[in-house]
Scaffold this active site. Sequence first.
Site, PDB file in Angstrom:
ATOM      1  N   SER A 164      -1.663   2.330   1.230  1.00 39.95           N
ATOM      2  CA  SER A 164      -0.731   1.211   1.066  1.00 39.95           C
ATOM      3  C   SER A 164      -0.752   0.662  -0.353  1.00 39.95           C
ATOM      4  O   SER A 164      -1.810   0.598  -0.987  1.00 39.95           O
ATOM      5  CB  SER A 164      -1.107   0.098   2.044  1.00 39.95           C
ATOM      6  OG  SER A 164      -0.398  -1.091   1.753  1.00 39.95           O
ATOM      7  N   TYR A 224       5.682  -0.320  -2.296  1.00 37.73           N
ATOM      8  CA  TYR A 224       6.647  -1.410  -2.216  1.00 37.73           C
ATOM      9  C   TYR A 224       7.164  -1.630  -3.621  1.00 37.73           C
ATOM     10  O   TYR A 224       6.391  -2.009  -4.509  1.00 37.73           O
ATOM     11  CB  TYR A 224       5.977  -2.703  -1.758  1.00 37.73           C
ATOM     12  CG  TYR A 224       5.797  -2.849  -0.271  1.00 37.73           C
ATOM     13  CD1 TYR A 224       6.883  -2.922   0.590  1.00 37.73           C
ATOM     14  CD2 TYR A 224       4.522  -2.952   0.276  1.00 37.73           C
ATOM     15  CE1 TYR A 224       6.702  -3.087   1.956  1.00 37.73           C
ATOM     16  CE2 TYR A 224       4.342  -3.119   1.635  1.00 37.73           C
ATOM     17  CZ  TYR A 224       5.433  -3.184   2.475  1.00 37.73           C
ATOM     18  OH  TYR A 224       5.258  -3.338   3.811  1.00 37.73           O
ATOM     19  N   THR A 237       8.612   2.106   1.277  1.00 36.05           N
ATOM     20  CA  THR A 237       8.952   1.357   2.483  1.00 36.05           C
ATOM     21  C   THR A 237      10.236   0.578   2.241  1.00 36.05           C
ATOM     22  O   THR A 237      10.324  -0.205   1.298  1.00 36.05           O
ATOM     23  CB  THR A 237       7.812   0.406   2.851  1.00 36.05           C
ATOM     24  OG1 THR A 237       6.643   1.176   3.149  1.00 36.05           O
ATOM     25  CG2 THR A 237       8.176  -0.427   4.075  1.00 36.05           C
ATOM     26  N   LYS A 247      10.295   5.181   4.206  1.00 38.18           N
ATOM     27  CA  LYS A 247       9.683   4.747   5.484  1.00 38.18           C
ATOM     28  C   LYS A 247      10.450   3.541   6.012  1.00 38.18           C
ATOM     29  O   LYS A 247      10.632   2.551   5.309  1.00 38.18           O
ATOM     30  CB  LYS A 247       8.216   4.371   5.261  1.00 38.18           C
ATOM     31  CG  LYS A 247       7.522   3.834   6.507  1.00 38.18           C
ATOM     32  CD  LYS A 247       6.006   3.773   6.329  1.00 38.18           C
ATOM     33  CE  LYS A 247       5.311   3.157   7.525  1.00 38.18           C
ATOM     34  NZ  LYS A 247       5.483   1.704   7.591  1.00 38.18           N
ATOM     35  N   HIS A 264       8.247  -0.380  11.477  1.00 34.58           N
ATOM     36  CA  HIS A 264       7.140  -1.122  10.867  1.00 34.58           C
ATOM     37  C   HIS A 264       6.200  -1.655  11.962  1.00 34.58           C
ATOM     38  O   HIS A 264       5.657  -2.762  11.846  1.00 34.58           O
ATOM     39  CB  HIS A 264       7.712  -2.287  10.025  1.00 34.58           C
ATOM     40  CG  HIS A 264       6.949  -2.565   8.760  1.00 34.58           C
ATOM     41  ND1 HIS A 264       7.488  -2.451   7.504  1.00 34.58           N
ATOM     42  CD2 HIS A 264       5.685  -2.972   8.552  1.00 34.58           C
ATOM     43  CE1 HIS A 264       6.588  -2.785   6.581  1.00 34.58           C
ATOM     44  NE2 HIS A 264       5.485  -3.103   7.192  1.00 34.58           N
TER      45      HIS A 264
END
Lengths: 368, 368, 368, 368
Positions: free
Chosen positions: A110, A138, A164, A233, A257
Amino acid sequence: MVAHALPVSLSGYARAAADRLDVEALAYFDGGAGDEISRAANGRAWQVPTLVPRILRRLADGSTRCPLLGRTLAHPILLAPVAYQRLAHPDGELAAACAASAQGAGLVLSTQASVPLEAVSAAIADDPDRGPLWFQLYLQHDERFNRALVRRVEAAGYEAIVVTVDAPCSGVRDRERAAGFELPHGVSAVNLADLPPRRAAPPGLCNGLVQNAPTWEDIARLVRATRLPLLLKGVLHPDDARQAHAIGVAGIIVSNHGGRVLDTAIPTAHALPAVADAVGGKMAVLVDGGIRRGTDIVKALALGADAVLIGRPLVHGLAVAGAHGVAHVIRLLRDELEIAMALCGCATIADIDASLLGPAQPSHSQPP
Amino acid sequence: MVAHALPVSLSGYARAAADRLDVEALAYFDGGAGDEISRAANGRAWQVPTLVPRILRRLADGSTRCPLLGRTLAHPILLAPVAYQRLAHPDGELAAACAASAQGAGLVLSTQASVPLEAVSAAIADDPDRGPLWFQLYLQHDERFNRALVRRVEAAGYEAIVVTVDAPCSGVRDRERAAGFELPHGVSAVNLADLPPRRAAPPGLCNGLVQNAPTWEDIARLVRATRLPLLLKGVLHPDDARQAHAIGVAGIIVSNHGGRVLDTAIPTAHALPAVADAVGGKMAVLVDGGIRRGTDIVKALALGADAVLIGRPLVHGLAVAGAHGVAHVIRLLRDELEIAMALCGCATIADIDASLLGPAQPSHSQPP
Amino acid sequence: MVAHALPVSLSGYARAAADRLDVEALAYFDGGAGDEISRAANGRAWQVPTLVPRILRRLADGSTRCPLLGRTLAHPILLAPVAYQRLAHPDGELAAACAASAQGAGLVLSTQASVPLEAVSAAIADDPDRGPLWFQLYLQHDERFNRALVRRVEAAGYEAIVVTVDAPCSGVRDRERAAGFELPHGVSAVNLADLPPRRAAPPGLCNGLVQNAPTWEDIARLVRATRLPLLLKGVLHPDDARQAHAIGVAGIIVSNHGGRVLDTAIPTAHALPAVADAVGGKMAVLVDGGIRRGTDIVKALALGADAVLIGRPLVHGLAVAGAHGVAHVIRLLRDELEIAMALCGCATIADIDASLLGPAQPSHSQPP
Amino acid sequence: MVAHALPVSLSGYARAAADRLDVEALAYFDGGAGDEISRAANGRAWQVPTLVPRILRRLADGSTRCPLLGRTLAHPILLAPVAYQRLAHPDGELAAACAASAQGAGLVLSTQASVPLEAVSAAIADDPDRGPLWFQLYLQHDERFNRALVRRVEAAGYEAIVVTVDAPCSGVRDRERAAGFELPHGVSAVNLADLPPRRAAPPGLCNGLVQNAPTWEDIARLVRATRLPLLLKGVLHPDDARQAHAIGVAGIIVSNHGGRVLDTAIPTAHALPAVADAVGGKMAVLVDGGIRRGTDIVKALALGADAVLIGRPLVHGLAVAGAHGVAHVIRLLRDELEIAMALCGCATIADIDASLLGPAQPSHSQPP
């Protein structure tokens, strides 16, 4: 803790983790958006379809090996990107990475990891049997920062970037807010430490917080700006999957999510078939959300997925027994997948298709 | 009470209000008709449809602004007419009006308000940002009284009249009767104080109480008798919506009276599409009943509504924290609407349409 | 007990009766066959269909009057045949008859009544406003006895004979057997006192007990043997309804015996439409099973019934307050029917039709 | 224990057995695979379809007699193969065999029986009224052992061989593992005592345990190798049933192994119609899984089965009262079957067909 005292299923891990995590971390990891309808529906949507197993087929020399983005994986299980894993165990993402590596599972780190991305890749770089190592991105409000982060990711040996796209803003996280969740001292998004502060929000939806939310143009620019394959994603609509393919995206992850963003979003098991019909075979199609059993994986593959990701189970493994727990979670799921394949009459992943799924309930049926 | 101790969702307000309202008032406000099947079904009917969000669309410069009956509203949320609000808080309808005004929400004052209609309009008359101010009318058995009431409403600055048409008689309110609900001293329908007593009931259904129930002729006469636009509240059948349009009614509210009148009446979410197909675009179409989340509003608009009303949540806000509570309830819902829009990829209200709604459950699914 | 302390709904009566009946009688009256699936499904099947009420129609001069077998009834509610009512109250069937008479409801006396059939008819013979008085007949193994019983029924002033045809043998009554139910001293089927003993059972199904179960030939013979109109109770298949009409039967009661005989038998609300389509208008069509609300009656009539019967609610009324309780039960249901009619926009019984029923759930809906 | 204190239904036996079995044995016998979704769905799938009984048909001289593989059975109920019955009662399979024989029920002895197969057949060989005696075969990894076992089965007088084909490996038995189930001293698969140890597992699925799982070729060879008719147990797909018929198999058992192997496998009631359509009439079609009521049997036969098997109820009978309990379980089910037939208007097994099953829920219905 000795091995035989560990839980025997992923739901057992979930229960054990609920006893070990403090209440704020549990609310953060296990909670969903709103009334948690999508969170619950995700899991049920894999349980509801029936399987019609086939018998007496040759099972000798079978395996779970499968292709994904040019590699051959030992099995189609990846660890989903989960933020702040040090909330669950002091070793955090390092433990998860070692576990994934030991079990041949893929790992998606992440952006909000609580350890440096370079430390994670270094920890498993030398394992020849490790699964794919991807970085979840992100896109931030500072373009220069984004470019620098991508350079770090490439330099550290990550093999793909997963952007994402289903969270231009945070969801309505009632459970978190009710629990008063805040990041404790010592746990932070270390890979974002250099991010410049956001300028004053302009007017617009969500107090202007979505003013710079990523767009298709940003993705197209990113495709050109990195040598790594890009995945999106959070794709649920087949037209978005087609658009992703058209601009050079290499793969998509059908995801809501984990029910943490838009409550009542379509369960991923229900969204998957149309997306796979649209782009399956032309780009990698993965899915996450509520996968807890080997039979869930068989159904995901039967509905068109190439591989699956698990998120909360990874946290549960971490909370129960650190790297050992995560490895055991992956092992349980992989064993269950092999058993489900054998019981369905499928020696290989390629043998799994939609013909295994049962018909709709007969018309003479009627709820009592 | 400090702001951060307030509930974080409308269901949180409902729980908090249940602790503060006395048992009779709770039975009156929260109860429904009969077995309360419609009351429960209303809310579930918004939760059941799924959303298929779109990604990577431009969200900059978005807003919740929307047109309604010739005005532009800040957002499509109105407070429904609820009787006797002083049962929930000493400030009653005045508090609700101030809260609505502060949040730019519309307000529909009940004929059975517990404060004078002139006091309500005076309290918010000077706010340039207030939402629309409408008056809900129960036509009474005395025609002269009805005419005088309409004159008062016009004189006080109300912008529209909402005639409730789904309650020619009271529903079967078991919970109220079981709790022995009666209006306490000091709370009454003050705007009906001058209503002459009803003459002895003639024979007929319901002990003759529906002998003078309003008819289409009465509505047509009222359209001609007032310069204000007229809306009908309680329309569920598309033919009735068409008829309303034909006689000059300006808008309809798809409603089953919050499940308080005819139990097992169709949930409003299920009635809305056919009604909107029949008259949407030609007249204003609003909906109420079980709206509790921003995603519920997105679905209502996707199914054809121009705006939504909330009833019980207004009472819950009043009971928990008076005007401040009502304002917070509206704010929560408005924030959730903005988040839901952003997460669905809709920058504006006009971007919301039925393509956001998920397909029916695939035919291979089957309840376990 | 003062009137206002009585329950306010039929489900309230059911709860109150459960506190007053002894456990064996409760098991006998409230229990069903097998797993009690049909017993529960009967009630739910009336609750599930939605109503789409119509507005602003003229309600003046409405009423619940309706035709049935050549008479005009005050309302379409009858008391179903229930055996051994003295188990619920010392006055038993006499109390039920007086209550029915006072409320203008029809009464169907059971063959297994615990008071003489002549006493029941004598008790209400002089009431000009009483509803129809019918006798329910179980054909016995002795033809001479059957003929004599029919003569007694005719002589006592009963207006029709209802032959129960859905119980050639007893159902599997687990609750009764678990409770060890037996008829107490002083309660018996007094109208069968003269029945000769059954001869030794021949071989065959059910230990030979169904060897002499009634057949279509027996019914045809009975039609010819009495001047009274004949109804069949327990018809669920449209072909059986057609056959009944063909041999001169005057009416049918769509019934699964309150779920007391064949468990998982189709709920009567689901069986009714096809039966009414087959013979409605040509013969009287009644229905029972789970009718507990005025809205249930509206739906039954909308689906083609001419009238409805209630069984267990009669027992609950008896148990709670004797004749007064039964009268109140009928009154509650009749009041609810009037309210439901007014709220649906139906001034008369003839205004009720299938257009009031809602459409199937929209295809975008999906269970969460 | 006196007879009238025994449970009155199979679910009553299940509850009573849960009090008597130790927790490990209970987990072994009552548990299912995974989340036990198929285990629960099996039973519900028989309860959900409705029956539309027919009335006034001639029931005299009826019976439950039915043909199966060239014999005429007293009724269509057989005891399914259940391993290690001495875990439930010291007399184990001998008690079950005596009970089946006394009640005219068929018996299928498990390969994993805890008493010698010759002892079982000897115990009931002389009963002229006993039902069919079959042997369930798990093909083992040693071909020579398999051949010898078949010779023993033939020699002992078994009339057919049932090869279980739905379990190439064990299922994921969470409940068993959580309970720490192990076979206690003194209970073992005595008929496998001479089985040579398995050689080291080769690579492949399930640690190589399915490397020698039986294939169609093995079945074809077995058909030729024995003079006994062969049945396959665990067929759910119609194409597999067709294949079985094509290679000379005499019958199939539609089964998902009581939900003990592949969780979320299609309920047998849902799989049965397609299988019966494919091969019904050409080979024997039996079904098991969740049969607990006489009405379940009527539905199984209506959907195309020739006979049914019960597994867990046999264990429950054993646990509660040994042979007497098993006999009572069979008797209860047989009595319920006769009652259900009579109530449906079916004098004989041949009268049972799909016309008894109710239509799909009407389109105006809608969950509340």
